[in-house]
Design an enzyme around this catalytic site. Sequence first.
Site, PDB file in Angstrom:
ATOM      1  N   HIS A  45     -16.364 -25.423  -7.593  1.00 34.28           N
ATOM      2  CA  HIS A  45     -16.727 -24.819  -8.872  1.00 34.28           C
ATOM      3  C   HIS A  45     -15.533 -24.666  -9.801  1.00 34.28           C
ATOM      4  CE1 HIS A  45     -20.994 -24.282  -8.997  1.00 34.28           C
ATOM      5  NE2 HIS A  45     -20.884 -24.427  -7.685  1.00 34.28           N
ATOM      6  N   GLU A  72     -33.060 -31.194  -6.240  1.00 35.34           N
ATOM      7  CA  GLU A  72     -31.742 -31.360  -5.612  1.00 35.34           C
ATOM      8  C   GLU A  72     -31.830 -31.342  -4.089  1.00 35.34           C
ATOM      9  OE1 GLU A  72     -29.074 -28.245  -6.915  1.00 35.34           O
ATOM     10  OE2 GLU A  72     -30.651 -26.741  -6.905  1.00 35.34           O
ATOM     11  N   ASP A 114     -25.875 -31.508  -5.549  1.00 36.32           N
ATOM     12  CA  ASP A 114     -26.486 -31.137  -4.277  1.00 36.32           C
ATOM     13  C   ASP A 114     -27.336 -32.254  -3.700  1.00 36.32           C
ATOM     14  OD1 ASP A 114     -25.638 -28.571  -3.450  1.00 36.32           O
ATOM     15  OD2 ASP A 114     -26.724 -27.678  -5.127  1.00 36.32           O
ATOM     16  N   CYS A 158     -28.467 -33.111 -14.425  1.00 39.39           N
ATOM     17  CA  CYS A 158     -27.457 -32.111 -14.786  1.00 39.39           C
ATOM     18  C   CYS A 158     -26.289 -32.055 -13.807  1.00 39.39           C
ATOM     19  CB  CYS A 158     -28.091 -30.730 -14.939  1.00 39.39           C
ATOM     20  SG  CYS A 158     -28.780 -30.090 -13.417  1.00 39.39           S
TER      21      CYS A 158
HETATM   22  C1  PEP Z   1     -26.255 -29.733  -8.810  1.00 38.23           C
HETATM   23  O1  PEP Z   1     -26.444 -29.364  -7.651  1.00 38.23           O
HETATM   24  O2  PEP Z   1     -26.161 -30.910  -9.152  1.00 38.23           O
HETATM   25  C2  PEP Z   1     -26.115 -28.740  -9.886  1.00 38.23           C
HETATM   26  C3  PEP Z   1     -26.062 -29.120 -11.142  1.00 38.23           C
HETATM   27  O3  PEP Z   1     -26.025 -27.447  -9.545  1.00 38.23           O
HETATM   28  P1  PEP Z   1     -24.717 -26.738  -8.911  1.00 38.23           P
HETATM   29  O4  PEP Z   1     -23.566 -27.671  -9.058  1.00 38.23           O
HETATM   30  O5  PEP Z   1     -24.559 -25.472  -9.659  1.00 38.23           O
HETATM   31  O6  PEP Z   1     -25.144 -26.547  -7.484  1.00 38.23           O
HETATM   32 MG    MG Z   2     -27.106 -27.421  -7.113  1.00 32.33          MG
END
Ligand code: PEP
Ligand code: MG
Length: 783
Positions: free
Chosen positions: A396, A638, A662, A709
């Site tokens: 993150h 996901e 994910d 996303c």
């Molecule tokens: C993903 O899993 O692609 C996503 C956009 O969510 P995060 O990265 O917050 O798990």
């Molecule tokens: Mg995710």
Amino acid sequence: MQREQSLHSLGLRTLEDISSIILHSHDLQETLDNIVTIVAKRMGSEVCSIYLLEEDGETLVLKATKGLSRSAVGKITMQTSEGLSGLVVQTRGMVMTDNAPAHPRYKYFKASKEERYLSFLGLPLFERKTPIGVIVVQTVAARIFTEDEISILRTITFQISSIVLNARLLDSIQTREQERAFFEQELARLKTSRPGDAGYDQSERKPEALTLPGTAVSPGFSHGKVYILDRFSDKVIKVAKVDTVEVELHRLQIALEKVTIQTIYMEKRVSELLSEDDASIFHTHLMILEDRGFVKKVTDLIEQGVGATRAVHEVVQGYIEVFSTMEDPYLRERSADMEDIGRRIIDVLEGNERDGVKLKEKRIIVAEDIFPSDMAMLDHDKILGIVTEKGNIYSHAAIMAKSLGIPAVLGVKGLLQAANVKDKMIVDGTSGSVYLNPDKHIRDEYLRLEKEYACRLKELEPLRDLPTVTTDGVRILLKANIGLLSDIRTATANGAEGVGLYRTEFPYMARTCFPNRQDQAALYRKILEGFPGLPVNIRTLDIGGDKGLSYFSYPHEDNPFLGWRSIRVSLDEQEIFREQLAGILLASPAGQATIMFPLISCLDEVRTIRSILNSVIEELRQQGCEVPDSLPFGIMVEVPAAVQIVDLLAKEVDYLSIGTNDLIQYLLAADRNNPKVKSYYEPYHPAVLHAIKRVADVGLKMGKKVSVCGEMAADPLNALLLVGMGIREFSLSAPGIPLVKQAIRTHSLRLCQAMARKVLSLDSGSDIKRYLAKRRKELFGEG
Ligand code: PEP
Ligand code: MG
């Protein structure tokens, strides 16, 4: 209206008073005494009392009261099976009556002299999910408390719970045998060691030129002085001169005062950056700074002849060791607070210019690891680059660095061993290299590259307000992934057409307890207002896996990414979930909110979520709140199961968003954060590409919007490939938008489709990679 306003200001005044009490009280008793006095005064009640649960979890003890006999404090005890206060704990909810003596659970305590009071309002205090006590308000006259009064009291319970917990923590640590043994041992060691011993000062070594490889996670170049965001490591503790005991004690006192002021300042800054309540983490820091036990330990060491700097270091290390061996993850997490405070006190004592998270000048942040909460608290405008020992592209910290447009290289082995506070550094976030004290020719080369990069960004600037359309006229939407209020500026500056993914967990991470619906609504409102006329897709809490909350306990899990995370936590902890849904709904009239749910794996989840959402809407309407009948309802695809049943899911939702971060890890059984399996985490694996294609096809057939996303879409070539597969909307870190926009605006849908067809016809990831590398060279001239 007038009454509403006065209740609003009453709430604010009470909260302000309580915040100030917390800041200025020295121990739990003093804090609780002050709180009951202020609450009784503000609520216009004759009585306000706080009862806390003993360790057995069954005995409530009166700990503070305004109105009942003060001699009853500590004497009135009751089982949770007795009395109205016991009922509050048993039901874990509010108990209210305007005729307490007539209530079947009423119990009279002679010592309290409380027979005169007819009305009773009690609310539970929680430490995460466990009740820890009760706050009670009583009045002589029969009275029903209003929703607003209850809401004010509820907000106060959050604050009280957090200070009780912190105070208990400090108490408990002082009594631990382990700690005493540690100090005796350390004292003996200190008496025999001398300043200058190995491990105390490396800062005098000559700067050495060194190149270190790492993982490029956020593009761009920067150069400048490093700022070691140390974890209280010995290397930055300078050998301090020891003066007389009086001077050292005076130095300590001044340093503590300065750090207290700094902490209050940080609280203010974080509350401006995120929300007022997000800054509450600093209450813990202030309590430690004002804790008599902590100060006494340092003072005792100084009186034995140890200098203030080393005394602080030793005491803090003692605390850290005790905290970090604790089983409970919340308590373990407190060692980070100790580290932070210790580092700041020593900085002030030693005249280091570093003052907590406030950088005086632009620096490259060097650290072992950077957690999302560090990122939430750093002064983003002063960060030239980020370099860490741990982490990779899917951490993150990387996602946030990208979102802020800060060059970053993570996973640099041996970084902290090599870097020194006086070093200069070049960060190449494009190739993943880090140069410590580079030679002149490297510096010159990078200055040239830096200039070129800045020119390229400048070239892209005019694109900001142009629509994203392929050369054959297909409109694509480019939205931003955001997590912080400061992302609004970055998103707008890069021409984002709204927010495709608002990760609500980041604001939760910078706190010490779960925010209530009003605080969440206030934050979400600011986000919505930041994007006037544009859609903002708010994703509900996605904690677990690699995103933890220090104040929320998780069971130990061998496979946390396959465990209790994301929507699963929300569905099991419905109070938290309902509070967030209420916050989103209350904020929604401020803009174009849509709501999205993460980690969906089956239809039952979608149906349960919808019925909870409807019941929260109903509840809010009954309370007279203005909320919409519904919000556009989306889910993240996901989990492989969601791809398999995407046609069934699509029937029940308004839109789908593919979370490739994910989805890739679950499809390929490769942890997104584990460098050991990095080569298995392959976006170009046919399984991943066919899964995306399937979701895009179903969306098209069923008239449901599909966006991507995950980070995969931030690469312009990938974006073209995904357009070719039928994706028409992307959400990505905002600084990546101009490049993706440029790529889409200069190519045709036909070209994208041809590329997608070819890729989907290939059997292996390596063939696909080879083909795409060739295309990348042809289309963008990159190797
Ligand atoms: C993903 O899993 O692609 C996503 C956009 O969510 P995060 O990265 O917050 O798990
Ligand atoms: Mg995710």
